[in-house]
Design a protein around this motif. Structure first.
Motif, PDB file in Angstrom:
ATOM      1  N   GLU A 109       0.821  -1.206   0.000  1.00  0.00           N
ATOM      2  CA  GLU A 109       0.000   0.000   0.000  1.00  0.00           C
ATOM      3  C   GLU A 109       0.858   1.261   0.000  1.00  0.00           C
ATOM      4  O   GLU A 109       0.449   2.295  -0.525  1.00  0.00           O
ATOM      5  N   ILE A 110       2.052   1.196   0.598  1.00  0.00           N
ATOM      6  CA  ILE A 110       2.973   2.328   0.511  1.00  0.00           C
ATOM      7  C   ILE A 110       3.343   2.590  -0.944  1.00  0.00           C
ATOM      8  O   ILE A 110       3.352   3.730  -1.414  1.00  0.00           O
ATOM      9  N   PHE A 111       3.644   1.503  -1.671  1.00  0.00           N
ATOM     10  CA  PHE A 111       3.993   1.653  -3.082  1.00  0.00           C
ATOM     11  C   PHE A 111       2.802   2.178  -3.892  1.00  0.00           C
ATOM     12  O   PHE A 111       2.949   3.075  -4.737  1.00  0.00           O
ATOM     13  N   LEU A 112       1.611   1.655  -3.627  1.00  0.00           N
ATOM     14  CA  LEU A 112       0.424   2.058  -4.383  1.00  0.00           C
ATOM     15  C   LEU A 112       0.050   3.513  -4.121  1.00  0.00           C
ATOM     16  O   LEU A 112      -0.263   4.259  -5.039  1.00  0.00           O
ATOM     17  N   ASN A 113       0.078   3.918  -2.849  1.00  0.00           N
ATOM     18  CA  ASN A 113      -0.442   5.226  -2.464  1.00  0.00           C
ATOM     19  C   ASN A 113       0.560   6.358  -2.593  1.00  0.00           C
ATOM     20  O   ASN A 113       0.167   7.532  -2.557  1.00  0.00           O
ATOM     21  N   TYR A 114       1.833   6.035  -2.735  1.00  0.00           N
ATOM     22  CA  TYR A 114       2.842   7.086  -2.849  1.00  0.00           C
ATOM     23  C   TYR A 114       3.602   7.010  -4.177  1.00  0.00           C
ATOM     24  O   TYR A 114       3.608   7.971  -4.942  1.00  0.00           O
ATOM     25  N   ASP A 115       4.224   5.882  -4.453  1.00  0.00           N
ATOM     26  CA  ASP A 115       5.036   5.779  -5.670  1.00  0.00           C
ATOM     27  C   ASP A 115       4.197   5.805  -6.940  1.00  0.00           C
ATOM     28  O   ASP A 115       4.696   6.191  -7.995  1.00  0.00           O
ATOM     29  N   CYS A 116       2.944   5.385  -6.853  1.00  0.00           N
ATOM     30  CA  CYS A 116       2.058   5.401  -8.022  1.00  0.00           C
ATOM     31  C   CYS A 116       1.154   6.629  -8.049  1.00  0.00           C
ATOM     32  O   CYS A 116       0.283   6.733  -8.917  1.00  0.00           O
ATOM     33  N   ASP A 117       1.355   7.550  -7.108  1.00  0.00           N
ATOM     34  CA  ASP A 117       0.568   8.779  -7.053  1.00  0.00           C
ATOM     35  C   ASP A 117       1.443   9.932  -7.531  1.00  0.00           C
ATOM     36  O   ASP A 117       2.492  10.207  -6.951  1.00  0.00           O
ATOM     37  N   LEU A 118       1.007  10.604  -8.591  1.00  0.00           N
ATOM     38  CA  LEU A 118       1.815  11.662  -9.189  1.00  0.00           C
ATOM     39  C   LEU A 118       2.040  12.819  -8.235  1.00  0.00           C
ATOM     40  O   LEU A 118       3.066  13.509  -8.310  1.00  0.00           O
ATOM     41  N   SER A 119       1.115  13.053  -7.309  1.00  0.00           N
ATOM     42  CA  SER A 119       1.226  14.191  -6.398  1.00  0.00           C
ATOM     43  C   SER A 119       2.011  13.871  -5.129  1.00  0.00           C
ATOM     44  O   SER A 119       2.237  14.753  -4.309  1.00  0.00           O
ATOM     45  N   ALA A 120       2.412  12.616  -4.961  1.00  0.00           N
ATOM     46  CA  ALA A 120       3.112  12.202  -3.742  1.00  0.00           C
ATOM     47  C   ALA A 120       4.570  11.874  -4.050  1.00  0.00           C
ATOM     48  O   ALA A 120       4.968  11.704  -5.203  1.00  0.00           O
ATOM     49  N   VAL A 121       5.372  11.792  -2.997  1.00  0.00           N
ATOM     50  CA  VAL A 121       6.778  11.426  -3.152  1.00  0.00           C
ATOM     51  C   VAL A 121       6.886   9.919  -3.374  1.00  0.00           C
ATOM     52  O   VAL A 121       5.973   9.156  -3.030  1.00  0.00           O
ATOM     53  N   ASP A 122       8.005   9.489  -3.942  1.00  0.00           N
ATOM     54  CA  ASP A 122       8.248   8.060  -4.149  1.00  0.00           C
ATOM     55  C   ASP A 122       8.745   7.449  -2.843  1.00  0.00           C
ATOM     56  O   ASP A 122       9.951   7.205  -2.664  1.00  0.00           O
ATOM     57  N   LEU A 123       7.813   7.183  -1.932  1.00  0.00           N
ATOM     58  CA  LEU A 123       8.179   6.789  -0.577  1.00  0.00           C
ATOM     59  C   LEU A 123       8.863   5.429  -0.538  1.00  0.00           C
ATOM     60  O   LEU A 123       9.896   5.255   0.120  1.00  0.00           O
ATOM     61  N   PHE A 124       8.298   4.447  -1.224  1.00  0.00           N
ATOM     62  CA  PHE A 124       8.901   3.114  -1.243  1.00  0.00           C
ATOM     63  C   PHE A 124      10.304   3.180  -1.847  1.00  0.00           C
ATOM     64  O   PHE A 124      11.253   2.593  -1.316  1.00  0.00           O
ATOM     65  N   HIS A 125      10.448   3.882  -2.938  1.00  0.00           N
ATOM     66  CA  HIS A 125      11.741   4.034  -3.600  1.00  0.00           C
ATOM     67  C   HIS A 125      12.763   4.684  -2.670  1.00  0.00           C
ATOM     68  O   HIS A 125      13.920   4.242  -2.577  1.00  0.00           O
ATOM     69  N   ARG A 126      12.340   5.718  -1.974  1.00  0.00           N
ATOM     70  CA  ARG A 126      13.270   6.440  -1.086  1.00  0.00           C
ATOM     71  C   ARG A 126      13.625   5.622   0.151  1.00  0.00           C
ATOM     72  O   ARG A 126      14.750   5.709   0.655  1.00  0.00           O
ATOM     73  N   ILE A 127      12.678   4.828   0.655  1.00  0.00           N
ATOM     74  CA  ILE A 127      12.977   3.969   1.792  1.00  0.00           C
ATOM     75  C   ILE A 127      14.067   2.963   1.424  1.00  0.00           C
ATOM     76  O   ILE A 127      15.051   2.772   2.158  1.00  0.00           O
ATOM     77  N   VAL A 128      13.917   2.315   0.271  1.00  0.00           N
ATOM     78  CA  VAL A 128      14.906   1.333  -0.168  1.00  0.00           C
ATOM     79  C   VAL A 128      16.257   1.993  -0.415  1.00  0.00           C
ATOM     80  O   VAL A 128      17.304   1.473  -0.008  1.00  0.00           O
ATOM     81  N   ASN A 129      16.263   3.141  -1.072  1.00  0.00           N
ATOM     82  CA  ASN A 129      17.528   3.836  -1.338  1.00  0.00           C
ATOM     83  C   ASN A 129      18.219   4.287  -0.062  1.00  0.00           C
ATOM     84  O   ASN A 129      19.448   4.187   0.064  1.00  0.00           O
ATOM     85  N   THR A 130      17.435   4.785   0.898  1.00  0.00           N
ATOM     86  CA  THR A 130      18.022   5.248   2.162  1.00  0.00           C
ATOM     87  C   THR A 130      18.617   4.084   2.945  1.00  0.00           C
ATOM     88  O   THR A 130      19.723   4.184   3.479  1.00  0.00           O
ATOM     89  N   LEU A 131      17.887   2.978   3.005  1.00  0.00           N
ATOM     90  CA  LEU A 131      18.417   1.799   3.693  1.00  0.00           C
ATOM     91  C   LEU A 131      19.670   1.270   2.992  1.00  0.00           C
ATOM     92  O   LEU A 131      20.613   0.814   3.655  1.00  0.00           O
ATOM     93  N   SER A 132      19.703   1.346   1.679  1.00  0.00           N
ATOM     94  CA  SER A 132      20.882   0.899   0.934  1.00  0.00           C
ATOM     95  C   SER A 132      22.086   1.769   1.255  1.00  0.00           C
ATOM     96  O   SER A 132      23.205   1.253   1.420  1.00  0.00           O
ATOM     97  N   ARG A 133      21.871   3.078   1.342  1.00  0.00           N
ATOM     98  CA  ARG A 133      22.978   3.975   1.695  1.00  0.00           C
ATOM     99  C   ARG A 133      23.512   3.682   3.081  1.00  0.00           C
ATOM    100  O   ARG A 133      24.725   3.659   3.303  1.00  0.00           O
ATOM    101  N   VAL A 134      22.608   3.442   4.016  1.00  0.00           N
ATOM    102  CA  VAL A 134      23.038   3.140   5.382  1.00  0.00           C
ATOM    103  C   VAL A 134      23.792   1.819   5.420  1.00  0.00           C
ATOM    104  O   VAL A 134      24.797   1.678   6.133  1.00  0.00           O
ATOM    105  N   ALA A 135      23.343   0.839   4.632  1.00  0.00           N
ATOM    106  CA  ALA A 135      23.957  -0.493   4.659  1.00  0.00           C
ATOM    107  C   ALA A 135      25.382  -0.490   4.119  1.00  0.00           C
ATOM    108  O   ALA A 135      26.209  -1.298   4.560  1.00  0.00           O
ATOM    109  N   LYS A 136      25.679   0.408   3.178  1.00  0.00           N
ATOM    110  CA  LYS A 136      27.011   0.391   2.570  1.00  0.00           C
ATOM    111  C   LYS A 136      27.857   1.604   2.925  1.00  0.00           C
ATOM    112  O   LYS A 136      28.967   1.752   2.411  1.00  0.00           O
TER     113      LYS A 136
END
Length: 321
Positions: A109-136
């Motif tokens: 639902e995070i992906f549906l309601n944010y990443d697929c909504d033109l008026s919202a931020v890409d929340l799922f995308h940013r969560i994965v990218n942020t966790l990836s930055r922290v991991a490496k």
């Protein structure tokens, strides 16, 4: 309060019968309190506030779309990206993301309601990218300290403290990798589990069957022409790329940016009102000097088009207060 939120059956019927007063209290009192306490210097307060956020996002996400976006982007991402945040606070935020991502439905639902909504931020995308930055990411403080010549003289308490920092940084990276693994596990579960449901369960409830296979149950060609989820997401990515290119061109030459936006179908380049609305919408993205350059052109420019845009722009501005 944490016990109540975690142990109350907040299903759809509960939310429907809770009334607007309860939802108002959650939005205007609890969320505001959590927003303040999540940035506290006290680790125990931060821990409790983050633990309260998990049942909120799972049970009230349909009513708190804007608040959830504000929490994640303005608090959680800031804590993880800031060099001044403590490792303990960053670790708590990563654990929070891991717990949120452990629920496949919440993640979907995070992906549906944010990443697929033109008026919202890409929340799922940013969560994965942020966790990836922290991991490496390497601990900048530790690296800088280790490169300092004075480190050769560290002994006793100083060496023990440095070893503690390195250990905490390693644990933070491991926790971020666990959260990413949980994201993959939830994605796998959301794909595999619906495919492996027994057919007899599909026949029990016609409503659920219609929800899972809407295109098969409806012969309406109009519904068959509706965009799929992948097409919606690709459309948003394409739109964002076009908007970025329009901003780049506008900040170099305003007329070129307006022309490109019109070619992409974002605006009607011949309608002064539509152009003015577009300028007002993008006023925080476009360079102010370039907006003034376009609106301040001589009256004879493009047969007075810039002047018409200026008049429409002024009409749309709110001068009250």
């Amino acid at each position: 309060l944490l016990y109540v939120l975690q142990n109350t059956d907040m299903s759809g019927s509960f939310l429907q019968n809770s009334g607007p007063q309860f939802q108002y209290a959650i939005r205007n009192y609890l969320c505001v309190s959590l927003l303040k306490n999540c940035t506290s210097d006290n680790t125990n307060v931060v821990n409790l506030s983050l633990r309260l956020f998990v049942p909120l996002i799972r049970n009230f996400r349909s009513h708190l779309k804007t608040e959830i976006e504000a929490f994640v982007t303005n608090v959680f991402f800031v804590i993880l990206d800031s060099k001044h945040s403590t490792v303990e606070h960053k670790n708590l935020v990563v654990i929070l993301f891991e717990e949120i991502c452990s629920d496949p439905q919440t993640l979907a639902e995070i992906f549906l309601n944010y990443d697929c909504d033109l008026s919202a931020v890409d929340l799922f995308h940013r969560i994965v990218n942020t966790l990836s930055r922290v991991a490496k990411a390497n601990d900048d403080t530790t690296s800088a300290a280790m490169n300092d010549s004075s480190m050769s003289f560290l002994a006793g308490a100083g060496a023990a403290r440095m070893e503690k920092i390195r250990s905490e940084s390693r644990e933070l990276r491991l926790e971020a990798m666990r959260a990413l693994r949980q994201v993959l596990a939830s994605l796998h579960a959301s794909i595999v589990e619906p495919m492996t449901k027994p057919e007899q369960n599909m026949d029990v409830d016609d409503t659920s069957n219609r929800l899972e296979t809407p295109t098969k149950m409806s012969p309406n060609p109009q519904e068959e022409e509706e965009k799929t989820l992948v097409q919606i997401y690709d459309s948003k990515k394409k739109r964002r790329a076009e908007e970025s290119e329009a901003v780049l061109r506008f900040n170099q030459k305003p007329s070129a940016g307006i022309k490109y936006a019109a070619q992409c179908g974002h605006i009607d380049g011949k309608d002064p009102q539509d152009v003015a609305r577009y300028l007002l919408k993008m006023k925080d993205t476009f360079e102010k000097t370039q907006i003034g350059e376009l609106l301040g052109r001589e009256p004879s420019y493009q047969d007075g088009f810039a002047l018409k845009v200026l008049h429409e722009y002024l009409k749309m501005m709110d001068f009250t207060g």
